[in-house]
Design an enzyme around this catalytic site. Sequence first.
Site, PDB file in Angstrom:
ATOM      1  N   LYS A  84     -60.788  61.633  74.179  1.00  0.00           N
ATOM      2  CA  LYS A  84     -59.508  62.048  73.597  1.00  0.00           C
ATOM      3  C   LYS A  84     -59.756  62.855  72.318  1.00  0.00           C
ATOM      4  O   LYS A  84     -60.674  62.521  71.545  1.00  0.00           O
ATOM      5  CB  LYS A  84     -58.695  60.786  73.274  1.00  0.00           C
ATOM      6  CG  LYS A  84     -57.298  61.045  72.750  1.00  0.00           C
ATOM      7  CD  LYS A  84     -56.603  59.719  72.403  1.00  0.00           C
ATOM      8  CE  LYS A  84     -55.141  59.911  72.052  1.00  0.00           C
ATOM      9  NZ  LYS A  84     -54.462  58.640  71.715  1.00  0.00           N
ATOM     10  N   SER A 159     -50.013  58.122  74.186  1.00  0.00           N
ATOM     11  CA  SER A 159     -50.442  59.440  73.810  1.00  0.00           C
ATOM     12  C   SER A 159     -51.741  59.913  74.473  1.00  0.00           C
ATOM     13  O   SER A 159     -52.015  61.112  74.460  1.00  0.00           O
ATOM     14  CB  SER A 159     -50.626  59.495  72.290  1.00  0.00           C
ATOM     15  OG  SER A 159     -51.646  58.618  71.873  1.00  0.00           O
ATOM     16  N   SER A 183     -51.049  53.449  73.628  1.00  0.00           N
ATOM     17  CA  SER A 183     -51.488  54.782  74.057  1.00  0.00           C
ATOM     18  C   SER A 183     -52.658  54.826  75.031  1.00  0.00           C
ATOM     19  O   SER A 183     -52.960  55.887  75.563  1.00  0.00           O
ATOM     20  CB  SER A 183     -51.833  55.636  72.849  1.00  0.00           C
ATOM     21  OG  SER A 183     -50.654  56.166  72.322  1.00  0.00           O
TER      22      SER A 183
HETATM   23  N1  GLN Z   1     -46.074  55.382  71.903  1.00  0.00           N
HETATM   24  C1  GLN Z   1     -46.411  54.755  70.685  1.00  0.00           C
HETATM   25  C2  GLN Z   1     -46.071  55.679  69.514  1.00  0.00           C
HETATM   26  O1  GLN Z   1     -45.551  56.682  69.765  1.00  0.00           O
HETATM   27  C3  GLN Z   1     -47.855  54.360  70.675  1.00  0.00           C
HETATM   28  C4  GLN Z   1     -48.768  55.450  70.315  1.00  0.00           C
HETATM   29  C5  GLN Z   1     -50.201  55.026  70.271  1.00  0.00           C
HETATM   30  O2  GLN Z   1     -50.571  53.960  70.734  1.00  0.00           O
HETATM   31  N2  GLN Z   1     -51.011  55.860  69.679  1.00  0.00           N
HETATM   32  O3  GLN Z   1     -46.328  55.385  68.402  1.00  0.00           O
END
Ligand code: GLN
Length: 504
Positions: A84, A159, A183
């Site tokens: 990532k 994400s 994420s």
């Molecule tokens: N969807 C969550 C957010 O928008 C988690 C994001 C993540 O785990 N980086 O914060």
Amino acid sequence: MTASSPNLLFGTIDEARTALADGSITSTALTQSVFDHIEAIEADVHAFIRLDRSNAMEAAKEADQRREQGATLGPLDGIPISIKDQIVTKGLETTAGSKILSGYIPPYDATVVQRLKKAGAIILGKNNQDEFAMGSSTEYSAYGATSNPYDLSRVPGGSSGGSAAAVAAGAGFASLGTDTGGSIRQPAAFCGVVGVKPTYGRVSRFGSIAFASSLDQIGPITRTVRDAAHMLQAIGGPDPRDSTCRDTPMPDLLSSLEDGAKGLRIGIVKEAFEPDGLDPEISSRVMETANQLAAAGAELVPVSIPSLPHAIAAYYLTATAEASSNLARYDGVRYGQRADIGDVRKANLVDMYNQTRSEGFGPEVKRRILLGTYALSAGYYDAFYVKAQRVRTLIGRDFQRAFQQCDALCLPTSPVAPFAQGERTADPLQMYLADIYTIACNLARVCAVSVPAGLDASGLPVGVQFICNHMQEPMLLRVARACEVQTGGYNPPTPIQGLSAEGG
Ligand code: GLN
């Protein structure tokens, strides 16, 4: 790809390893065929922000040489994987999906990258993601959206959507994601693959671009639970460069992997099956999976996490507060892009900061910086930030109480199936609500996994989530493997097989 292994692109790390060991393929040929496959599908999937062909091919050649000399390193030697873009890679541009970091070439590798390279893994490139890991759909990337390999009109989750889409689509055998509030697990669920969020402190965060430091963890996304074990084994364990990384060495994750469902106590979280927004098909698929585990010898125990409904509020205050502080460093001076401010002799520093940050950050990141700054400001600090910390403590206690009754909790990973591109971007709250099942476990710092549990009636993947207590990764992966045996796990996505040069 050799004629004897037409499906190796969608195979497991162990299958690739066997093919490498018996000489039916070289790492160079394998890596080349993965790049060919990426070329065939990338215009449709867009799982990568950048590829690193020449270094990857060079590394593959070195892996082949080691093999010839009988000096193969371990299970990951010669295996192509991706990372990532939130995780820094030496000499390879790293942007965290943001315009503000475009052109940033890290002078060092994250600990996890260093460990994977040392294990001989071949790094194909950097995966697309929501900007600074803020989002649940990968639509908030400054470099274009990623598509779900099972239905290209839908989101892959986020994400770490590029990581999950790449792995699901056969573009590499594994990827590393980051998980602050889901994420890794939610995109894994949306793309029908396995995603592990380790215990906070299990994996070094050194070189993971900080979003919310008390919640962030790096973990693997793979096609099978066994592959996740190989990856986690390689990246986990103490690191003096991350003071929040625990001193406990990573236990052997493979020895108990096949211990099965017999004797496991699986907690069915009452509150997880109550929300209005839960898709009934997902709810019944998760219960079906739990019942399959019971038929295989597990005991189902009803448990309660009463604070679960408050997790979203506590998370979105904690995460934004930490983000507002962490992202203050992007000022146009130290990293990446600086706005064009004209004649420097006439320019003023504050204007330069303002302009750089206005141009460099996308709308979701700005929203979070504003929200976090507000929650930390004098007068509101006690009402918002401190209160969120209290709720966090309660959530942690609820989990400890539940773990007195069971070995693992079972609940959906996401309340909804992969949604259509553009469906939720107009309403941030709708996007946040989809995180209901994943964020509590980051607040409690425990470990969790999403395992593929088949497809729904529209052919979209459903994920089932298991959560285990701190440092219980061997148990977590054992439960996940027992589940995978029941559900059949990963299945290559049909739209991708149509696109691939290999034709599946
Ligand atoms: N969807 C969550 C957010 O928008 C988690 C994001 C993540 O785990 N980086 O914060």
